[in-house]
Design a protein around this motif. Structure first.
Motif, mmCIF file in Angstrom:
data_model
loop_
_atom_site.group_PDB
_atom_site.id
_atom_site.type_symbol
_atom_site.label_atom_id
_atom_site.label_comp_id
_atom_site.label_asym_id
_atom_site.label_seq_id
_atom_site.Cartn_x
_atom_site.Cartn_y
_atom_site.Cartn_z
ATOM 1 N N GLY A 20 0.796 -1.224 0.000
ATOM 2 C CA GLY A 20 0.000 0.000 0.000
ATOM 3 C C GLY A 20 0.823 1.264 0.000
ATOM 4 O O GLY A 20 2.038 1.250 -0.245
ATOM 5 N N VAL A 21 0.147 2.374 0.258
ATOM 6 C CA VAL A 21 0.764 3.701 0.229
ATOM 7 C C VAL A 21 0.429 4.458 1.504
ATOM 8 O O VAL A 21 -0.529 4.136 2.202
ATOM 9 N N LEU A 48 -8.609 7.324 -2.707
ATOM 10 C CA LEU A 48 -9.394 6.908 -3.877
ATOM 11 C C LEU A 48 -8.507 6.209 -4.904
ATOM 12 O O LEU A 48 -8.891 5.179 -5.482
ATOM 13 N N ALA A 49 -7.298 6.747 -5.110
ATOM 14 C CA ALA A 49 -6.369 6.134 -6.071
ATOM 15 C C ALA A 49 -5.985 4.731 -5.628
ATOM 16 O O ALA A 49 -5.944 3.795 -6.437
ATOM 17 N N ALA A 50 -5.713 4.572 -4.336
ATOM 18 C CA ALA A 50 -5.371 3.244 -3.817
ATOM 19 C C ALA A 50 -6.535 2.276 -4.019
ATOM 20 O O ALA A 50 -6.345 1.106 -4.354
ATOM 21 N N ALA A 51 -7.743 2.804 -3.841
ATOM 22 C CA ALA A 51 -8.927 1.954 -4.023
ATOM 23 C C ALA A 51 -9.039 1.472 -5.463
ATOM 24 O O ALA A 51 -9.475 0.343 -5.712
ATOM 25 N N ALA A 85 -3.877 -0.981 0.071
ATOM 26 C CA ALA A 85 -4.140 -0.234 1.300
ATOM 27 C C ALA A 85 -3.639 1.200 1.190
ATOM 28 O O ALA A 85 -2.700 1.488 0.449
ATOM 29 N N CYS A 86 -4.274 2.074 1.945
ATOM 30 C CA CYS A 86 -3.821 3.465 2.012
ATOM 31 C C CYS A 86 -3.853 3.911 3.463
ATOM 32 O O CYS A 86 -4.854 3.721 4.159
ATOM 33 N N HIS A 87 -2.753 4.487 3.912
ATOM 34 C CA HIS A 87 -2.661 5.020 5.270
ATOM 35 C C HIS A 87 -2.508 6.530 5.194
ATOM 36 O O HIS A 87 -1.664 7.026 4.445
ATOM 37 N N ALA A 133 -9.537 4.352 3.343
ATOM 38 C CA ALA A 133 -8.192 4.494 3.914
ATOM 39 C C ALA A 133 -8.218 4.361 5.444
ATOM 40 O O ALA A 133 -9.251 4.522 6.080
ATOM 41 N N THR A 134 -7.039 4.062 5.990
ATOM 42 C CA THR A 134 -6.881 3.983 7.437
ATOM 43 C C THR A 134 -6.278 5.285 7.947
ATOM 44 O O THR A 134 -5.268 5.753 7.416
ATOM 45 N N LEU A 135 -6.887 5.855 8.978
ATOM 46 C CA LEU A 135 -6.359 7.100 9.552
ATOM 47 C C LEU A 135 -5.386 6.807 10.680
ATOM 48 O O LEU A 135 -5.573 5.866 11.448
#
Lengths: 328, 328
Positions: free
Chosen positions: A77-78, A92-95, A100-102, A122-124
């Motif tokens: 992920g990113v 949105l791009a990661a989706a 995954a996006c953090h 995304a995860t905050l």
């Protein structure tokens, strides 16, 4: 956390970005507003990035970064730090790639913006509200998860991606004399400079900047980055400090900054709302404000403007008094 | 006052109108809004007539009427009664031909709307706020000046002009299964019906109508015009009673009315503002409200929607409480 040394993007990178994001991003329309032409005394061509996915041009850079990763890099992920449009754009791009996006966000971030980020999956990660804490938290998440850092603007992939908005606008056959874009961290500005150099070198680049966050104007005037300005402006998308690579690209391109005060920006925003029927955020209106402020300079020209985003809360702006005078 | 017997317009009249208004009117863009597609469960294609000159589709019909006049007819100008978008549209259309425009307005008309009409150079004539007084004043102005009456909707030239919006949308290569337009007096609806018959007879026509002004739904259900409904709706553009020729055209076309309450319309308007970034007026949102209300019916279809206008005052709507719930 994997990182990469900064190599300034070339025009070929903007072209590659355009091809890479085409399956995911919108080719946004170019809007004309006849009554604003009359007001400004020039022919305005608005690249409607508030109609981009995620509601801002930021999706272009984020999408290019995400889809630039090879499969092994992409798998974990990113990660980024942002409480604004870039965080939502990266989520949105990661989706779109299913990774995954953090997103590291400061404790004082606005709930509505965080909701947009989590809505994209995304995860905050919370941290204290200062740059050092953000960067440390970002690095920690990267080390723990293996996620790749995608900086909001000081990133070659992001800059190349942002340049695709100007690429589309310059290729629309208008023959632009000037192109005006808002400047905060300088991702859009730097990408636009590269696109101009590749497509239409005679088009002049102007950077519209809030007077309360005018580090780009100061940096270009001084010939070196000014990093000690504490931003104070209604333009929440333009409070970042110009990035180092962004500065280098913009200085080399001969870009010129025009500073506009918030009153002028809000007046321009109301014009875009009332005459253009486009619900844009204050940051987006800085470019029109700059043109209206320097009418003589743009008189009779064909002028491109990138409307950067539309993530605005009319209710909050109303409560803040920003819509006073907004009666039709 | 010169008048003309009503001959229902044919598809050839819509084509002629398109050619006649092309030098003056905008070919408005078709907007896609991915997140609204997801909400509605169908593919929505928005014909952006709020970006038309004058801020509404009304300019098409008014422009066609003005440029249909032969030089002798045109010389004394045109006259109409309207306190809304048609008055401003006719004023603007007359200005494109350099002829006079007289607009009869009721004593209780909103100052801001009158300002828009006079800004385009028209002359205002006040009268009492009832239909008989309006028509009498209109006739008197026509007799005194020789100006030609251009009725807001019960006029073949106006109907043919309004049909050009659907003509452009149907010719965009989308293959629409359904087309949904707001209905008030029925100028847009009737023109759309004629365009559909000429271009794409299999496309179904739906008329979105405020529940508080549902004379079209009642008329189609009864098979005869219902004219005794007192309108009460936030949709100020849709309070007119369906015209007689408009009714005949819509009934023959098999158009179907869908009534929507104001709460649904305002919720749809907020979606168009927040998700679509398009500042549309409440009337424009009835069509989206109709689709969202009858999801099963439109599921999976390619649906066209004409956004009728954008002449809205966010300040007034806010004061009226219409934006409650508008937080992002």
């Amino acid at each position: 956390m994997p990182s990469q040394a900064f190599a300034p993007p070339a025009f070929a990178d903007v072209l590659a970005a355009a091809a890479r994001i085409a399956p995911h991003a919108h080719a946004t329309p170019v809007l004309r507003m006849r009554s604003l032409d009359a007001l400004a005394g020039c022919a305005l061509h608005f690249k409607a990035e508030h109609l981009q996915r995620g509601g801002a041009f930021k999706f272009r850079g984020a999408c290019n970064a995400v889809w630039s990763l090879d499969p092994e890099q992409a798998a974990p992920g990113v990660v980024t730090h942002s409480s604004g449009n870039h965080g939502a754009a990266l989520a949105l791009a990661a989706a779109t790639r299913g990774i995954a996006c953090h997103v590291v966000v400061p404790e004082n971030a606005v709930a509505a913006k965080l909701a947009a980020i989590t809505a994209y999956g995304a995860t905050l990660h919370r941290c204290e509200a200062n740059l050092a804490a953000r960067e440390a938290a970002c690095a920690a998440v990267g080390q723990r998860t293996g996620a790749t850092l995608v900086h909001p603007y000081a990133d070659a992939r992001v800059i190349a991606g942002q340049g695709t908005a100007a690429l589309e606008l310059l290729n629309a056959g208008i023959g632009l004399d000037a192109l005006v874009v808002p400047v905060g961290g300088g991702g859009l500005g730097a990408g636009t400079a590269i696109a101009i150099a590749g497509v239409s070198p005679s088009t002049r680049l102007f950077l519209a900047e809030p007077a309360g966050a005018a580090d780009t104007a100061a940096s270009l005037a001084r010939g070196a980055r000014v990093t000690d300005i504490v931003p104070e402006t209604v333009c929440d998308g333009l409070r970042a400090t110009l990035g180092a690579p962004n500065f280098d690209i913009l200085r080399a391109a001969g870009a010129e900054a025009i500073t506009v005060d918030d009153a002028g920006t809000l007046a321009a925003m109301r014009l875009l709302w009332q005459r253009g029927k486009q619900l844009v955020e204050p940051s987006s209106a800085t470019a029109l404000a700059a043109v209206l402020q320097q009418r003589e300079r743009f008189a009779g020209l064909r002028v491109g403007i990138v409307i950067s985003g539309g993530n605005v809360d009319p209710h909050a702006l109303y409560e803040a008094g920003a819509l006073h005078g907004a009666r039709a």
